[in-house]
Design a protein around this motif. Structure first.
Motif, PDB file in Angstrom:
ATOM      1  N   ASN A  96       0.824  -1.216   0.000  1.00 42.95           N
ATOM      2  CA  ASN A  96       0.000   0.000   0.000  1.00 42.95           C
ATOM      3  C   ASN A  96       0.854   1.261   0.000  1.00 42.95           C
ATOM      4  N   ILE A  97       1.921   1.217   0.803  1.00 46.53           N
ATOM      5  CA  ILE A  97       2.793   2.398   0.870  1.00 46.53           C
ATOM      6  C   ILE A  97       3.474   2.607  -0.485  1.00 46.53           C
ATOM      7  N   LEU A  98       3.917   1.509  -1.070  1.00 48.09           N
ATOM      8  CA  LEU A  98       4.585   1.584  -2.381  1.00 48.09           C
ATOM      9  C   LEU A  98       3.641   2.163  -3.440  1.00 48.09           C
ATOM     10  N   LEU A  99       2.367   1.779  -3.342  1.00 49.12           N
ATOM     11  CA  LEU A  99       1.397   2.241  -4.344  1.00 49.12           C
ATOM     12  C   LEU A  99       1.009   3.703  -4.172  1.00 49.12           C
ATOM     13  N   THR A 100       1.308   4.287  -3.021  1.00 50.64           N
ATOM     14  CA  THR A 100       0.993   5.716  -2.854  1.00 50.64           C
ATOM     15  C   THR A 100       2.169   6.598  -3.289  1.00 50.64           C
ATOM     16  N   THR A 101       3.262   5.980  -3.721  1.00 47.96           N
ATOM     17  CA  THR A 101       4.363   6.787  -4.255  1.00 47.96           C
ATOM     18  C   THR A 101       4.032   7.137  -5.721  1.00 47.96           C
ATOM     19  N   GLN A 103       5.609   6.290  -8.301  1.00 50.24           N
ATOM     20  CA  GLN A 103       6.055   5.289  -9.290  1.00 50.24           C
ATOM     21  C   GLN A 103       4.852   4.712 -10.024  1.00 50.24           C
ATOM     22  N   ARG A 279      -2.895  -1.991  -9.367  1.00 47.90           N
ATOM     23  CA  ARG A 279      -3.766  -1.043  -8.664  1.00 47.90           C
ATOM     24  C   ARG A 279      -5.209  -1.399  -9.004  1.00 47.90           C
TER      25      ARG A 279
ATOM     26  N   LEU B  51      -5.697   4.669  -3.114  1.00 49.71           N
ATOM     27  CA  LEU B  51      -5.574   3.200  -3.092  1.00 49.71           C
ATOM     28  C   LEU B  51      -6.891   2.532  -3.452  1.00 49.71           C
ATOM     29  N   ARG B  74      -0.844  11.925  -5.544  1.00 45.81           N
ATOM     30  CA  ARG B  74       0.209  11.241  -4.773  1.00 45.81           C
ATOM     31  C   ARG B  74       1.381  12.171  -4.459  1.00 45.81           C
ATOM     32  N   TYR B  99      12.250   5.431  -0.643  1.00 50.27           N
ATOM     33  CA  TYR B  99      10.991   6.145  -0.879  1.00 50.27           C
ATOM     34  C   TYR B  99      11.234   7.525  -1.503  1.00 50.27           C
ATOM     35  N   SER B 102      11.554   6.835  -4.953  1.00 49.60           N
ATOM     36  CA  SER B 102      10.234   6.461  -5.494  1.00 49.60           C
ATOM     37  C   SER B 102       9.374   7.681  -5.793  1.00 49.60           C
ATOM     38  N   TYR B 103       9.650   8.782  -5.096  1.00 53.04           N
ATOM     39  CA  TYR B 103       8.927  10.028  -5.381  1.00 53.04           C
ATOM     40  C   TYR B 103       9.677  10.892  -6.387  1.00 53.04           C
TER      41      TYR B 103
END
Lengths: 286, 311
Positions: A96-101, A103, A279, B51, B74, B99, B102-103
């Motif tokens: 979930n955390i990865l998907l909110t970046t 990328q 997603r 999400l 995001r 991270y 990743s941003y």
């Protein structure tokens, strides 16, 4: 410029993978199997020849068996490396955390696949010193050697993609693992079974004289042989086998072309599905 | 308006997790989201964190739609889920570095930001420690630092203090106060309501997917107050006092608390309360104390989770 091509997931995965003891133990196990095989092969052949010589034809046999063994190991290890790529993140609650970046889904999926591919390539490269023994004794051309390695690469990327896809669409790693091994068994085993069934039926029909029904079976039989990694490997090692296969099914198209198209198609479809489903709870999937 | 939620609905089959939620928050507001388990807090936060897609409605972060422009959203949000894992074989600085990358932050930017963020969450001394060796509280703070790596305008923190010991909670609260002073818009859900009351500008109460109250802490308490609970202390004549108060039609649920005091629910106004006290003194009841029991957010929460009909 570098930033454009950098993939944080890939770099992170490589870091984690090479820090994990199981990666080194896996690599060690892989090389140990190859070492034992090569040592055993050399010992047996020099003992049986009586003279202690190792002929170029023996060297080619060793290359062929080593290639098949390596193919088996690659096919066994690839699902284990890729089938948990996304589902493990989900189970560890890091997805979930990865998907909110920021990328993209493609970046994440490609990063996951490449990290596994890189490790598998490392395994293959680590086995090169053992392969070099083949060149020491002769009997194998470098082009044959390169072709075999390209074949490994295409196959492991395709199986890896299947693993990543199942890992994305299933919630649990164990389910993904079973599904990926199932797909691999289908490609390596069931297709061979279908091929032999097809050939047997054609032979039976030929014996009963019902020749006009032979043609509809041939393309399907040919197809099963074309997508079977074992069949392609045999035709690459023994080109005469390719001619024999062509005469059995009556199609002159080299099976490596069908194999390449089929496995590239599998790769693209699986990666597409994985990217779309990563997603899954978002409509736009961006 | 920094956060604008418009008619957000999320259905799972016939179950409605979120029912037409509408809410607006200005920049710099610290918003506390209160509700029982399964009330819809995490669903709301998941939608805001891109999400989850809503069944209908939309939410906007600084004007960007979470449905149509999730990638833009995001960049604007930092999200900390209620349950999260960490990559065990990464060190604290590597965790933040991953991270940051990743941003899309450059290596140079990350090298500047990482020490600052670790300093902010009091983890500078753990910079080169493996994440799995950190305590739960430290992992929570590291995750908070992670959510700040790209300097988001809005922080979405789902139960950030859950599972922490009192000391770790205080540390987390102090960090959040600091973030508030930095002007971040913070959405935070928690069951530790007194803490929310202390740091939040606004509170929203959600029950069965519906926002049943929204406003500042004082307003919410007033809104959800209902009947007053009054405690009266009497010398010796407690039984006579009970009979006296029982006769008043505005009084209900009289309970003897001990030999000198009784408590009851009173639904009259303040003027009615004055009259009641005057009548009691005229009746020569030896009352030496009368006070109204104050309801804190905890009581409000209990009332809501019992299904009290408020608003």
């Amino acid at each position: 410029m570098m930033g454009r091509f950098s993939n944080p997931v890939l770099l992170k995965e490589l870091k984690l993978r090479f820090r994990a003891f199981k990666s080194f133990s896996g690599l060690m196990f892989y090389l140990a199997v190859l070492c034992i095989f090569v040592a055993g092969f050399l010992l047996i052949y020099t003992q049986f020849s009586g003279t202690g010589f190792f002929r170029p034809s023996d060297s080619f046999t060793m290359f062929a068996v080593l290639s098949v063994l390596q193919m088996g190991l690659v096919m066994f290890i690839t699902p284990g490396l890729t089938a948990g790529a996304i589902s493990t993140e989900r189970e560890k609650q890091t997805l979930n955390i990865l998907l909110t970046t920021t990328q993209s889904s493609t970046q994440i999926i490609v990063g996951k696949l490449l990290s596994s591919v890189v490790f598998l390539v490392l395994m293959l490269v680590a086995g090169l010193p053992l392969y070099s023994l083949v060149f020491l004794f002769g009997g194998v051309s470098p082009s044959q050697f390169i072709t075999i390695f390209l074949f490994y690469l295409v196959t492991l990327i395709a199986i890896g993609s299947i693993g990543i896809m199942f890992s994305t669409i299933t919630k649990r790693t164990i389910v993904s693992m079973i599904a990926t091994y199932g797909a691999m068994i289908f490609l390596a085993g069931i297709t061979a079974f279908f091929f032999f069934v097809g050939v047997s039926m054609e032979q039976m029909q030929a014996q009963t004289g019902n020749v006009q029904n032979l043609t509809p079976f041939s393309p399907i039989t040919y197809f099963w042989a074309s997508i079977n990694p074992g069949a392609l490997m045999i035709t690459m090692l023994y080109p005469d086998m390719s001619n024999a296969l062509e005469s059995i099914v009556g199609i002159s198209l080299p099976i490596w072309i069908v194999y390449l198209i089929f496995y590239m198609l599998i790769t693209v479809i699986c990666l597409f599905i994985a990217t779309r489903k990563l997603r899954a709870n978002m409509k736009t999937n961006r | 308006m920094m956060v604008d939620i418009q008619g957000l609905t999320k259905k799972y089959g016939s179950f409605t997790a979120l029912d037409n939620l509408t809410l607006s928050l200005d920049e710099g507001v610290v918003f506390g989201f209160v509700g029982a388990n399964g009330a819809g807090k995490s669903t709301t936060f998941s939608i805001l964190a891109t999400l989850l897609s809503p069944t209908s409605g939309d939410a906007f972060i600084n004007g960007k739609s979470v449905v149509k422009e999730p990638k833009e959203v995001r960049k604007l949000i930092g999200y900390m889920p209620d349950f999260f894992g960490v990559y065990d074989q990464l060190k604290a600085d590597e965790y933040l570095d991953f991270y940051g990358a990743s941003y899309g932050l450059s290596h140079a930017e990350r090298q500047v930001l990482i020490p600052q963020l670790l300093e902010l969450v009091n983890l500078s001394h753990k910079r080169y420690e493996y994440v799995d060796l950190l305590s739960r509280g430290m992992k929570q703070r590291l995750c908070l630092a992670r959510s700040l790596i790209h300097d988001p305008k809005v922080l979405i923190l789902d139960e950030p203090a859950s599972g922490l010991d009192p000391r770790a909670r205080v540390e987390m609260r102090d960090i959040l106060k600091h973030l508030k002073s930095m002007g971040k818009t913070i959405l935070i859900s928690s069951h530790i309501l007194p803490e929310l009351a202390e740091m939040c500008d606004e509170i929203g109460v959600i029950d069965n997917g519906k926002l049943i109250a929204h406003g500042n802490v004082a307003t919410i308490q007033q809104q959800l107050q209902g009947d007053k609970r009054i405690i009266v202390k009497v010398i010796d004549q407690i039984e006579r006092a009970r009979q006296f108060f029982e006769e008043d039609p505005l009084i209900s649920s009289i309970e003897l608390e001990d030999t000198n005091s009784l408590a009851f629910n009173y639904r009259g106004s303040t003027d009615d309360q004055v009259q009641l006290l005057r009548k009691a003194l005229l009746a020569d009841l030896p009352i030496y104390a009368l006070r109204e029991e104050e309801k804190d957010l905890e009581d409000v929460f209990m009332a809501i989770t019992k299904g009290a009909d408020v608003v």
